[in-house]
Design an enzyme around this catalytic site. Structure first.
Site, PDB file in Angstrom:
ATOM      1  N   LYS A 299      -2.014  44.647  57.687  1.00  0.00           N
ATOM      2  CA  LYS A 299      -1.402  45.103  56.435  1.00  0.00           C
ATOM      3  C   LYS A 299      -0.090  45.853  56.651  1.00  0.00           C
ATOM      4  CE  LYS A 299      -5.814  45.145  54.007  1.00  0.00           C
ATOM      5  NZ  LYS A 299      -6.774  45.889  53.186  1.00  0.00           N
ATOM      6  N   ASP A 336      -5.110  46.453  46.899  1.00  0.00           N
ATOM      7  CA  ASP A 336      -6.269  47.214  47.371  1.00  0.00           C
ATOM      8  C   ASP A 336      -6.467  48.497  46.576  1.00  0.00           C
ATOM      9  OD1 ASP A 336      -7.145  45.537  49.394  1.00  0.00           O
ATOM     10  OD2 ASP A 336      -5.889  46.466  50.926  1.00  0.00           O
TER      11      ASP A 336
END
Length: 579
Positions: A299, A336
């Site tokens: 990420k 997220d």
């Protein structure tokens, strides 16, 4: 799609006896496969003169006869001459295909053709590299040699040491001058099998069930048909996927592909096992690879790679969604944060731990385990909702850096079990601790969970992690990572398609898989009957069209039929039975 150009699905049959292979052949037909490969080199004591006619008589679907040589990765134990005799006999008996290795194909095919005997059998010329993927130049030269043998179909198989090796397979498939099978073996080569139809592959292989693979990295035929919809895939299919390491535990392909199917979109979502994030993104920077979900451990790499990044993702310091623009530039997002915090707030409200205020986390002590991409999203989201943030991480310096960025406090992970400044706290695990296969692990001692009112775990395989089990036993409200998974995935779906996600259908395919398939599959056989009694054995034989086999004397009595149904075959039936 033109049916004549559709990529075929082939099931390799790996049974050790002729009778079991006949059983698998019926299952292959029921599973929806187009072709079955008869790996006769795996049959114990195979007698071509007696056994080949039995295997080829009244076969329910086309077959490839393959007595794979040991020097090509097979298990044939006889002489080379007797092995080639099997191929000659299969050719004379009218097998749909025979598989001949490049090493012997030139002389063998010339000899077959010189006999002047008419045959509808197609000859596959195959070459397997079990170690690596050669250069484009070497692959091209080998394929030219294969065509020069006079075969009808070329099968070139490599081993992918890295997922970027698969780009070479896609290249030679796209440029093929005749029917070509191209695959990369190994975990990194999975997408070569899933995307073969898109790049013009003649066929791809799918195992009857897990544990029945004939080569590394082989998916099941059920997954090929029902998850990846390979029978409707074509060259215009847009590719999406989840990038991670590990990645094959992800439910993303099941979820997103159901959404694409529900909206009738010509798109497919695949697992991408990546070792080098930047290398992968550069090699597959092409218009038909349009969007990616990014998971552990990439990420932060995604944040650095993207040409443009939304403000929230910049602040969080992590990107979990990448979309390729028409210019070739990458746009990064973070879904997220919203997915996780919405799930936690919903858990607080539904349990009565908060009222319906817009910020039920306001003033609460919010402990985040982990300082990676997901941890940053949780910490940032908690801060935005006016919670007091504490970050616990093995690497204290990373915990400190994240905590300082959100005005919080940092502690080492080893201190977490003794960290109980107050009760009613919120705990959010963002690490992979407890993920399959290490399902008995937890990041915190069970007794310490008595200080928490709610515990959230970003891990969703398994749904009930050891952390959540312990928390429930200590009286805390638990929120599974599955809710975060849904929330972030629905947001990703919109970025991928510019359309709202069909949330109900996508949830159902995960939580109610049987219902989501709309009656395609009946309940598992193991839930309907046990194998061994005559009446139930007959029920299964009738279901699979086995009456004709019983009449041919292959299963003289129910006891012998039941003996064929070992545990692995019950699994096969469970996968293959259709209404």
């Amino acid at each position: 799609m033109d049916p004549s150009k559709q990529c075929l699905i082939c099931v390799p049959l790996t049974a050790k006896t002729v009778k079991k292979m006949l059983f698998q052949l019926e299952l292959a037909k029921e599973s929806g496969a187009d072709v079955a490969e008869l790996r006769v080199d795996l049959i114990s004591g195979f007698d071509a003169a007696a056994d080949l006619p039995v295997l080829l008589k009244d076969k329910p679907l086309p077959v490839i006869v393959t007595p794979r040589a040991k020097w090509e990765g097979g298990e044939y134990k006889g002489s080379e001459e007797s092995r080639q005799d099997i191929l000659r006999m299969a050719y004379d008996l009218g097998a749909d295909y025979i598989d001949v290795e490049l090493k012997v194909a030139g002389g063998f095919i010339q000899e077959l053709r010189s006999r002047g005997k008419d045959s509808t059998t197609k000859i596959i010329v195959s070459n397997h590299n079990w170690d690596f993927t050669p250069s484009d130049e070497e692959i091209h030269a080998t394929i030219e040699q294969m065509w020069a043998t006079g075969g009808d179909i070329v099968k070139y198989v490599t081993t992918a040491q890295d997922i970027t090796d698969v780009a070479q397979v896609f290249h030679f498939l796209s440029e093929s001058k005749g029917p070509t099978i191209g695959l990369a073996m190994g975990p990194a080569g999975m997408i070569s099998r899933l995307l073969a139809p898109k790049f013009g592959g003649y066929l791809t292989f799918g195992a009857l069930c897990k544990g029945q693979e004939s080569a590394p990295g082989q998916p099941t035929v059920q997954d090929l048909i029902e998850v990846y919809r390979v029978k409707s895939m074509d060259r215009d299919t847009m590719v999406y996927g989840v990038i991670g390491k590990p990645v094959y535990h992800s439910k993303g392909p099941v979820l997103h592909n159901k959404g694409f199917e529900e909206l009738n979109l010509n798109k497919v979502y695949v697992p991408l096992l990546v070792d080098d994030f930047n290398k992968f993104m550069n090699v597959f920077n092409r218009p038909d690879f349009h969007g990616f979900s990014v998971t552990i451990p990439y990420k932060e790499d995604a944040l650095k790679l993207c040409d443009r990044v939304e403000n929230a993702a910049k602040i969080i310091g992590a990107v979990n969604t990448v979309v390729r623009e028409t210019t070739g530039e990458y746009q990064g997002y973070n879904t997220d944060c919203e997915g996780a915090l919405s799930a936690i707030e919903k858990g607080l409200r539904h349990s009565g731990l908060a009222n319906n205020d817009e910020t039920p986390l306001k003033g609460k002590l919010f402990v985040v385990i982990g300082a990676g991409g997901a941890g940053k999203a949780l910490a940032y989201g908690a801060k935005e909702r006016h919670a007091r943030v504490v970050v616990a991480n093995r690497n204290y310096e990373r915990a400190k850096a994240l905590a300082e960025s959100v005005g919080g406090k940092a502690i080492e992970l080893d201190q977490l079990s003794d960290f109980r400044p107050e009760t009613g706290m919120i705990l959010a695990n963002s690490t992979s601790i407890g993920m399959e296969p290490e399902v008995t692990r937890s990041p915190i001692h069970k007794d310490a969970l008595s200080a928490y009112a709610l515990v959230f775990d970003a891990v969703y395989t398994p749904k009930q992690t050891q952390l959540l089990k312990d928390a429930a036993e200590m009286g805390a409200v638990t929120v599974s990572g599955e809710e975060m998974f849904y929330g972030q995935a629905f947001a990703q779906f919109r970025y991928f398609t510019d359309l709202p996600a069909p949330e109900s259908a996508m949830r159902d395919v995960i939580s109610k898989p049987a219902a989501a398939k709309k009656g395609k599959l009946r309940a598992p056989v193991s839930a309907q009957c046990s194998i061994g009694t005559y009446s139930r054995g007959r029920m299964i034989s009738t279901r699979l069209g086995f009456d004709k086999l019983l009449q041919r004397g292959l299963y003289p009595n129910s006891a012998q039929f039941g003996m064929l149904m070992d545990k692995s075959q019950v699994q096969l039936v469970n996968l293959a039975f259709r209404c």
